[in-house]
Design a protein around this motif. Structure first.
Motif, short mmCIF file in Angstrom:
data_model
loop_
_atom_site.label_atom_id
_atom_site.label_comp_id
_atom_site.label_asym_id
_atom_site.label_seq_id
_atom_site.Cartn_x
_atom_site.Cartn_y
_atom_site.Cartn_z
N GLU A 2 0.85 -1.18 0.00
CA GLU A 2 0.00 0.00 0.00
C GLU A 2 0.89 1.24 0.00
N LYS A 3 0.48 2.26 -0.77
CA LYS A 3 1.21 3.51 -0.81
C LYS A 3 0.26 4.62 -0.39
N LYS A 4 0.73 5.50 0.51
CA LYS A 4 -0.12 6.62 0.89
C LYS A 4 0.71 7.78 1.39
N LEU A 5 0.18 8.99 1.17
CA LEU A 5 0.78 10.18 1.73
C LEU A 5 0.46 10.21 3.22
N LEU A 6 1.46 10.49 4.02
CA LEU A 6 1.27 10.53 5.46
C LEU A 6 0.82 11.91 5.90
N SER A 7 -0.17 11.95 6.77
CA SER A 7 -0.61 13.22 7.35
C SER A 7 0.42 13.69 8.36
N GLU A 8 0.29 14.93 8.80
CA GLU A 8 1.21 15.46 9.82
C GLU A 8 1.18 14.58 11.07
N GLU A 9 -0.02 14.21 11.49
CA GLU A 9 -0.16 13.38 12.70
C GLU A 9 0.49 12.02 12.50
N GLU A 10 0.31 11.41 11.33
CA GLU A 10 0.91 10.10 11.07
C GLU A 10 2.43 10.16 11.09
N LYS A 11 3.00 11.22 10.49
CA LYS A 11 4.45 11.36 10.45
C LYS A 11 5.05 11.46 11.84
N ILE A 12 4.37 12.20 12.71
CA ILE A 12 4.93 12.49 14.02
C ILE A 12 4.47 11.50 15.09
N LYS A 13 3.19 11.22 15.13
CA LYS A 13 2.65 10.42 16.23
C LYS A 13 2.73 8.92 15.98
N TYR A 14 2.35 8.49 14.78
CA TYR A 14 2.21 7.06 14.55
C TYR A 14 3.44 6.38 13.93
N HIS A 15 4.19 7.11 13.11
CA HIS A 15 5.29 6.46 12.40
C HIS A 15 6.66 7.06 12.71
N VAL A 65 5.39 13.36 2.73
CA VAL A 65 6.03 12.06 2.85
C VAL A 65 5.09 11.00 2.30
N LEU A 66 5.58 10.24 1.33
CA LEU A 66 4.86 9.12 0.77
C LEU A 66 5.43 7.86 1.39
N GLY A 67 4.56 7.04 1.98
CA GLY A 67 5.03 5.84 2.65
C GLY A 67 4.63 4.57 1.93
N ALA A 68 5.45 3.54 2.10
CA ALA A 68 5.16 2.20 1.59
C ALA A 68 4.86 1.31 2.80
N ARG A 73 2.85 -1.92 8.88
CA ARG A 73 4.30 -1.69 8.95
C ARG A 73 4.77 -0.77 7.83
N LEU A 74 5.36 0.34 8.22
CA LEU A 74 5.98 1.27 7.28
C LEU A 74 7.38 0.76 6.98
N PHE A 75 7.70 0.58 5.70
CA PHE A 75 9.03 0.05 5.38
C PHE A 75 9.78 0.86 4.34
N GLY A 76 9.22 1.98 3.91
CA GLY A 76 9.93 2.85 2.98
C GLY A 76 9.24 4.18 2.87
N ILE A 77 10.03 5.24 2.57
CA ILE A 77 9.43 6.55 2.37
C ILE A 77 10.18 7.32 1.28
N VAL A 78 9.44 8.25 0.72
CA VAL A 78 9.99 9.28 -0.16
C VAL A 78 9.48 10.60 0.40
N TYR A 118 3.95 5.66 -8.41
CA TYR A 118 2.79 6.28 -7.78
C TYR A 118 2.95 7.80 -7.71
N LEU A 119 4.13 8.24 -7.33
CA LEU A 119 4.40 9.67 -7.23
C LEU A 119 4.33 10.34 -8.60
N PHE A 120 4.98 9.75 -9.60
CA PHE A 120 5.10 10.36 -10.93
C PHE A 120 3.84 10.25 -11.78
N PHE A 121 3.15 9.12 -11.69
CA PHE A 121 2.06 8.85 -12.63
C PHE A 121 0.67 8.97 -12.02
N ASP A 122 0.58 8.96 -10.70
CA ASP A 122 -0.72 9.10 -10.05
C ASP A 122 -0.87 10.45 -9.36
#
Length: 176
Positions: A2-15, A65-68, A73-78, A118-122
């Protein structure tokens, strides 16, 4: 995956802890290491910085931040900025990719290509994309080549003797 942009709360609080752990594990994979940097866009990359993983993290999470993910489980970011401009990068609109890293257990599985696709084409299919890396980062340069990036600027010995900073761009065209 799954790929998704992380919200501010997700970046700081959850991940936060997952991102910091990936950064610590990957620190020495970067030239210079992330721990010696003060931000994602600093111009002095000679490795003399007195940054730290936490300082770099705090600057990075100010960006998108785009997460994989696999499950929870978060295992990669751009991480990237929209409409970033310097004396080298001047084309607008643009996306500037500042940081990419994966957990070592996830490398070699095509995750970077999936995140970039996902970043480039979606998400940003009508944007110019810019990034920079170091000249010896062969794996990343190969992926950039796969996506049609072109080298457009080089700063020789910027990251040490024989290690250049290289800027790449992927300009919008009508065939995307």
């Amino acid at each position: 995956m799954e790929k998704k942009l992380l919200s501010e709360e997700e970046k700081i609080k959850y991940h936060r802890d997952e991102i910091l752990e990936m950064m610590r594990i990957s620190d020495k994979d970067f030239v210079p290491p992330l721990s010696s940097r003060t931000s994602t866009t600093q111009s002095n990359l000679s490795g003399d910085g007195s940054g730290g993983i936490e300082l770099y993290f705090n600057e990075m999470i100010k960006q998108k931040v785009l997460g994989a993910f696999e499950g929870d489980r978060l295992f990669g970011i751009v991480s990237f900025r929209e409409n970033y401009e310097t004396d080298i990068i001047k084309d607008l609109p643009n996306i500037y990719i500042s940081t990419l890293f994966l957990h070592p257990d996830s490398r070699g599985r095509g995750v970077t290509k999936e995140l970039y696709s996902y970043l480039f084409f979606d998400l940003y299919k009508n944007s110019n994309i810019f990034t920079r890396t170091w000249s010896a980062n062969v794996a990343h340069i190969k992926i950039l080549d796969f996506f049609g990036f072109e080298l457009f600027h080089r700063i020789e010995n910027d990251r040490g003797d024989g290690i250049d900073t290289v800027y790449f761009r992927r300009l919008v065209n009508s065939e995307d």
